[in-house]
Design a protein around this motif. Structure first.
Motif, PDB file in Angstrom:
ATOM      1  N   TYR A 109       0.818  -1.214   0.000  1.00 24.26           N
ATOM      2  CA  TYR A 109       0.000   0.000   0.000  1.00 24.26           C
ATOM      3  C   TYR A 109       0.852   1.265   0.000  1.00 24.26           C
ATOM      4  CZ  TYR A 109      -3.738  -3.262   0.517  1.00 24.26           C
ATOM      5  OH  TYR A 109      -4.598  -4.297   0.282  1.00 24.26           O
ATOM      6  N   PHE A 147      -8.044   1.591   0.264  1.00 24.40           N
ATOM      7  CA  PHE A 147      -7.102   2.051  -0.761  1.00 24.40           C
ATOM      8  C   PHE A 147      -7.573   1.809  -2.185  1.00 24.40           C
ATOM      9  CE2 PHE A 147      -4.711   1.934   3.097  1.00 24.40           C
ATOM     10  CZ  PHE A 147      -3.916   3.054   2.999  1.00 24.40           C
ATOM     11  N   GLU A 192      -2.511   9.056  -1.700  1.00 27.84           N
ATOM     12  CA  GLU A 192      -3.673   8.241  -1.348  1.00 27.84           C
ATOM     13  C   GLU A 192      -4.402   8.973  -0.228  1.00 27.84           C
ATOM     14  OE1 GLU A 192      -5.251   5.432  -1.999  1.00 27.84           O
ATOM     15  OE2 GLU A 192      -3.986   4.804  -3.675  1.00 27.84           O
ATOM     16  N   PHE A 235     -11.985   7.107  -6.113  1.00 30.35           N
ATOM     17  CA  PHE A 235     -11.562   6.467  -4.859  1.00 30.35           C
ATOM     18  C   PHE A 235     -12.690   5.673  -4.201  1.00 30.35           C
ATOM     19  CE2 PHE A 235      -9.061  10.422  -5.276  1.00 30.35           C
ATOM     20  CZ  PHE A 235      -7.792   9.862  -5.352  1.00 30.35           C
TER      21      PHE A 235
END
Ligand SMILES: Cc1cc2nc3c(=O)[nH]c(=O)nc-3n(C[C@H](O)[C@H](O)[C@H](O)COP(=O)(O)O)c2cc1C
Ligand SMILES: Cc1cc2nc3c(=O)[nH]c(=O)nc-3n(C[C@H](O)[C@H](O)[C@H](O)COP(=O)(O)O)c2cc1C
Lengths: 437, 437
Positions: free
Chosen positions: A99, A136, B101, B194
């Motif tokens: 990640y 994510f 992110e 997302f």
């Protein structure tokens, strides 16, 4: 290397304590989200000359998680703050290769290595828990693919760390040359998972490479460690298992052409210290008594990778397939249940106490004996110490056990260097030769 | 709001100084990679009661870049370190919505907000330079798509910050309840770019939301700012342009149902201070004289988005299409060249001096006059101060200009609160109502 072998000590810093009920102890102060506590505890470990403070990490939260992981600081920012309030102790944080982005990771650890004057370490993890993917915008890769990604990720990070020669920054006011372009290198990595050009935007750091820690114990995990890591963090239950793991790992290290002393194996180690063995047992029983099955079961299920709600808690652990995602931890817990004939309830309590790590009960001398035994019989090169609660659980260890290790010549009385590499007896990596076409 | 309007001051911290040759000045200490300098300079700004220290960022490097950006700390770790060595000043770092992110970004800024006791700010950028993509295994999205991503990214981050009620951590040793599950909320965002479930793994931070800064001045940039930001950082050349931008931005703020005072517009402002106007002019000439065209041209080309090597440096800027990637900066520089009839060389030198930001030459009184004029005629609510070199360029400003602003009642003599929200006169955001199905 002919240097004397010495035990390496890490403090596994988990704000609420390692025992799931540690924070409920009357002497405990709690909170992975309590910076003042984390600062004081890190300073206690530094005063005791520990090699390193170690921060685990995860990318999810839930009220039924271990209380140390429900809420916590983002580890890289926490490390950068701890760098300002400590001077010598190494500083390790966990970052996931599943990640993350190699450019961000390389940069952040190089940054912390500069900020701490050479004390940074990266604990490389592949992230076990599939639910992480929900945060994510992606799906969770399989175990072995996660390791394939990790292998490439680590190579890119190391390549970026080497994209600057040590003397690239010139800052010559006269000539006006700030950085020597000949000493900044394009990496131009194009691999299966990553394309990264470089160079990094931060110079090579004091340690050349921040120290690499690997925490994953399956075959692919050991291979990644053997090829790249300086420290291996692992969970081992018994002396025999630990010795077998140690041998397997060191053989792989040799297989990659490295010296076995270049990698320190450091199992987690949870000490419960009493003035008498009985007092230690009572202390653990007191902590266990605050743990109800409702809190313990999710921790076990998470590590086994199966729901156990349809089974009798007072019956044996059923035969369940080893979860591929969690491989080494699921194997360890299954073996433990079989070996000691534990019921589901007993296994859950054991996980609640130490999450699969080795728990030692006893007097300071007994604790030191166990460490010496593991160290001398090649089950460990050091230990990641996991106090059941903070700060008292750590202070018991530093004031009662550390002096015994020092008297026995097993642990340093003072730091002899100032970087984490110095503490570990590792040299600074040379730059690879540059082949200009 | 009836509170008195006061100038807000940011220190735009760029280690080698803002003028491309600033670091070559005899009084300059240099280095975005020099923590000791950055620490001292931040402390100088805090002693002068600045609202905020501001760190720009980029995700590439090259020896021909601005010397402040060739090598620098990773901004979030740097901010966490600065949090330990300052007490009151706000701390802003840039993070890209194109190369990040939302979960990581939300978490890191919440973490810094906790570590600094309520002083964190996120400068939201979409990253202009397409070559950044080479370091991140992806391709660079177009200008307007970057803003569409940014809109969603910011919403997810704010949602994650609100995924904890303020009082979710209970830590009741008696009942054994660490966090109240009723007070941790699933976000379950599923958008175009997302999917993020939440909750975050860190509690709601001291400011509720860290302060949001937006630095992008095109239409979509202004809309993002107007909808979400607390501070707008912008580059403005002339009073008229700045007034027009200010009005356009505040109109959009009103359009989103917000109060115009809720957003502070802070253009970059590069002061060159002399005892006389002539001395200031000589100081800038001295800095300019160290800048050769070879160093200046890449900075101009990067901001215009076109190679200029086939054009006569002593001729006018050719008519080139406005680069879509760089929209607002390319427009600003083209307008500047046309308005002042600059040659390519002159424009390149102007960019080398201030990268398109407003440069003011003069005595301390003249500098203060200009700030007062921009402030009172609604061209600015404050300024992101860009000393040409450090630390002296900042000290000249804090010792000579700040007292004049204070005497005129335009700037605080001391902090009245302890969080960045306090300095900005903004209230802590309430939690949105939770609709449980
Ligand atoms: C001792 C130990 C510590 C670990 N620490 C973390 C951690 O802090 N965060 C994390 O996401 N994963 C952590 N992991 C998980 C591993 O990175 C890996 O995903 C998991 O153990 C499965 O790989 P394995 O079968 O090779 O062990 C840890 C694993 C071990 C064995
Ligand atoms: C004053 C100002 C400061 C900026 N600072 C940064 C920065 O530090 N890092 C970055 O990647 N982009 C930065 N940007 C770029 C913007 O995020 C954006 O990508 C670019 O300006 C194009 O958008 P626009 O046409 O809306 O201005 C900045 C832009 C402006 C106007």
């Amino acid at each position: 290397m002919t240097r004397k072998r010495e035990i390496h000590l890490g403090l596994f810093l988990q704000g609420a304590g390692h025992h799931v009920s540690g924070w409920r102890h009357p002497q405990a102060e709690a909170g992975s989200e309590n910076f003042d506590l984390l600062r004081r505890v890190s300073q206690i470990a530094e005063a005791a000359k520990f090699d390193i403070v170690f921060l685990a990490d995860g990318l999810t939260s839930g009220a039924d998680a271990h209380p140390s992981t429900i809420a916590r600081f983002e580890p890289l920012t926490l490390l950068a703050s701890l760098a300002m309030v400590t001077e010598k102790i190494g500083l390790a944080a966990t970052a996931s290769t599943t990640y993350g982005e190699p450019y961000h990771t390389a940069r952040a650890f190089a940054s912390i290595d500069h900020l701490s004057h050479g004390r940074a370490a990266w604990n490389i993890v592949t992230t076990s828990y599939a639910r992480t993917a929900n945060n994510f915008s992606k799906s969770h890769p399989e175990h072995d693919e996660r390791y394939a990604v990790a292998e490439e990720f680590v190579d890119v990070v190391r390549g970026l760390w080497d994209s600057w020669d040590d003397d690239a920054i010139i800052k010559d006011k006269q000539s006006g040359i700030y950085a020597d372009p000949e000493k900044m290198h394009i990496l131009d990595h194009k691999g299966k998972y990553f394309s990264v050009k470089g160079p990094l935007n931060i110079p090579r750091s004091p340690q050349g490479h921040p120290i690499l820690i690997q925490a994953g114990s399956s075959g692919p995990g050991q291979d990644l460690a053997a090829r790249t890591a300086d420290i291996v963090f692992t969970a081992q239950q018994s002396l025999e298992e630990a010795q077998a793991f140690y041998k397997s790992l060191k053989d792989r290290v040799t297989g990659f052409g490295r010296h076995p002393d270049d990698v320190a194996v450091m199992p987690g180690f949870l000490p419960v210290i009493g003035r008498t063995a009985k007092e230690a047992e009572e202390k653990l029983a007191e902590l266990d008594q605050w743990t109800d099955l409702k809190a313990a079961m999710p921790l076990l299920e998470e590590r086994i990778g199966h729901s156990l709600k349809d089974y009798d808690p007072d019956g044996p652990l059923p035969d369940l397939p080893i979860s591929d995602q969690l491989r080494s931890r699921a194997e360890l817990l299954t073996a433990l249940a079989r070996r000691e004939n534990l019921t589901i309830r007993q296994l859950a309590l054991r996980v609640a106490a130490g999450r699969g790590h080795h728990i030692v009960l006893g007097t300071p001398v007994e604790i030191a004996d166990r460490m010496q035994q593991w160290f001398e019989t090649r089950a460990a090169d050091g230990f990641n110490v996991m106090p059941p609660f903070f700060p008292q659980g750590l202070e018991d260890f530093t004031t009662l056990v550390v002096p015994i290790l020092q008297e026995r010549g097993l642990f340093r009385r003072d730091y002899t260097g100032s970087t984490l590499r110095d503490h570990l007896g590792l040299t600074r990596p040379a730059l690879p030769p540059v082949f200009e076409p």
